[in-house]
Design a protein around this motif. Sequence first.
Motif, mmCIF file in Angstrom:
data_model
loop_
_atom_site.group_PDB
_atom_site.id
_atom_site.type_symbol
_atom_site.label_atom_id
_atom_site.label_comp_id
_atom_site.label_asym_id
_atom_site.label_seq_id
_atom_site.Cartn_x
_atom_site.Cartn_y
_atom_site.Cartn_z
ATOM 1 N N MET A 100 -22.905 -44.513 -22.582
ATOM 2 C CA MET A 100 -21.907 -45.168 -21.760
ATOM 3 C C MET A 100 -21.054 -44.100 -21.077
ATOM 4 O O MET A 100 -20.632 -43.141 -21.718
ATOM 5 N N SER A 101 -20.846 -44.271 -19.777
ATOM 6 C CA SER A 101 -19.980 -43.380 -19.013
ATOM 7 C C SER A 101 -18.781 -44.171 -18.524
ATOM 8 O O SER A 101 -18.932 -45.283 -18.020
ATOM 9 N N LEU A 102 -17.600 -43.588 -18.694
ATOM 10 C CA LEU A 102 -16.352 -44.248 -18.344
ATOM 11 C C LEU A 102 -15.570 -43.402 -17.342
ATOM 12 O O LEU A 102 -15.605 -42.176 -17.395
ATOM 13 N N LYS A 103 -14.829 -44.065 -16.474
ATOM 14 C CA LYS A 103 -13.947 -43.400 -15.516
ATOM 15 C C LYS A 103 -12.515 -43.785 -15.852
ATOM 16 O O LYS A 103 -12.211 -44.964 -16.045
ATOM 17 N N PHE A 104 -11.629 -42.777 -15.960
ATOM 18 C CA PHE A 104 -10.231 -43.056 -16.259
ATOM 19 C C PHE A 104 -9.542 -43.621 -15.022
ATOM 20 O O PHE A 104 -9.790 -43.190 -13.907
ATOM 21 N N ASN A 105 -8.635 -44.567 -15.235
ATOM 22 C CA ASN A 105 -7.855 -45.163 -14.149
ATOM 23 C C ASN A 105 -6.374 -44.961 -14.418
ATOM 24 O O ASN A 105 -5.866 -45.432 -15.425
ATOM 25 N N GLY A 106 -5.674 -44.281 -13.550
ATOM 26 C CA GLY A 106 -4.220 -44.193 -13.622
ATOM 27 C C GLY A 106 -3.669 -43.546 -14.868
ATOM 28 O O GLY A 106 -2.893 -44.173 -15.587
ATOM 29 N N LEU A 107 -4.034 -42.298 -15.129
ATOM 30 C CA LEU A 107 -3.476 -41.579 -16.273
ATOM 31 C C LEU A 107 -2.018 -41.217 -16.017
ATOM 32 O O LEU A 107 -1.652 -40.815 -14.915
ATOM 33 N N SER A 108 -1.192 -41.338 -17.031
ATOM 34 C CA SER A 108 0.198 -40.903 -16.917
ATOM 35 C C SER A 108 0.252 -39.377 -17.039
ATOM 36 O O SER A 108 -0.726 -38.727 -17.423
ATOM 37 N N PHE A 109 1.399 -38.797 -16.733
ATOM 38 C CA PHE A 109 1.560 -37.345 -16.831
ATOM 39 C C PHE A 109 1.324 -36.876 -18.266
ATOM 40 O O PHE A 109 0.649 -35.871 -18.493
ATOM 41 N N GLN A 111 -0.479 -38.350 -20.632
ATOM 42 C CA GLN A 111 -1.901 -38.489 -20.970
ATOM 43 C C GLN A 111 -2.715 -37.364 -20.353
ATOM 44 O O GLN A 111 -3.617 -36.823 -20.994
ATOM 45 N N LYS A 112 -2.421 -36.969 -19.100
ATOM 46 C CA LYS A 112 -3.124 -35.853 -18.466
ATOM 47 C C LYS A 112 -2.885 -34.559 -19.223
ATOM 48 O O LYS A 112 -3.797 -33.766 -19.430
ATOM 49 N N ARG A 113 -1.647 -34.343 -19.653
ATOM 50 C CA ARG A 113 -1.311 -33.123 -20.390
ATOM 51 C C ARG A 113 -2.078 -33.057 -21.708
ATOM 52 O O ARG A 113 -2.668 -32.029 -22.053
ATOM 53 N N LEU A 114 -2.116 -34.168 -22.444
ATOM 54 C CA LEU A 114 -2.844 -34.194 -23.714
ATOM 55 C C LEU A 114 -4.350 -34.085 -23.497
ATOM 56 O O LEU A 114 -5.052 -33.449 -24.287
ATOM 57 N N LEU A 115 -4.860 -34.681 -22.429
ATOM 58 C CA LEU A 115 -6.289 -34.592 -22.122
ATOM 59 C C LEU A 115 -6.679 -33.151 -21.790
ATOM 60 O O LEU A 115 -7.712 -32.658 -22.248
#
Length: 127
Positions: A100-109, A111-115
Amino acid sequence: MKQFIKRILLLGLRKKKRYKVKSDVYVRLQNAVQKNQIDEISLGGLSFYYDDNGYPVGRSSRKLSLLAGCCDLVDRIPFKIVSDTNAGESMHLKCRIKRMSLKFNGLSFQQKRLLKKIIRHHSIATF
């Protein structure tokens, strides 16, 4: 041969770099029974393999959580399913391995930092 050519064309079209992930990085969909180990990750999405044994994997959920090691956790990430395909041979008659491949939608600041932190500490290769 068609798969190889398709993959070469897709590599040039990607917006974000993809990274192979070490062990101990998992994804859990909101209403899924189990967590699954991530195969590839980027700032735009991720992919993972799972056993399709008839239990729901989370097709109706719209948020996921990332678990890395025992301390890094990114929670409630909105996503869209890009593909859900057979990945290989069946191990049993009622169990197939799927990807399964997923696309992120609307990450918060946050969430982006932790990712980015998870990618930096838990990835092994870029492609």
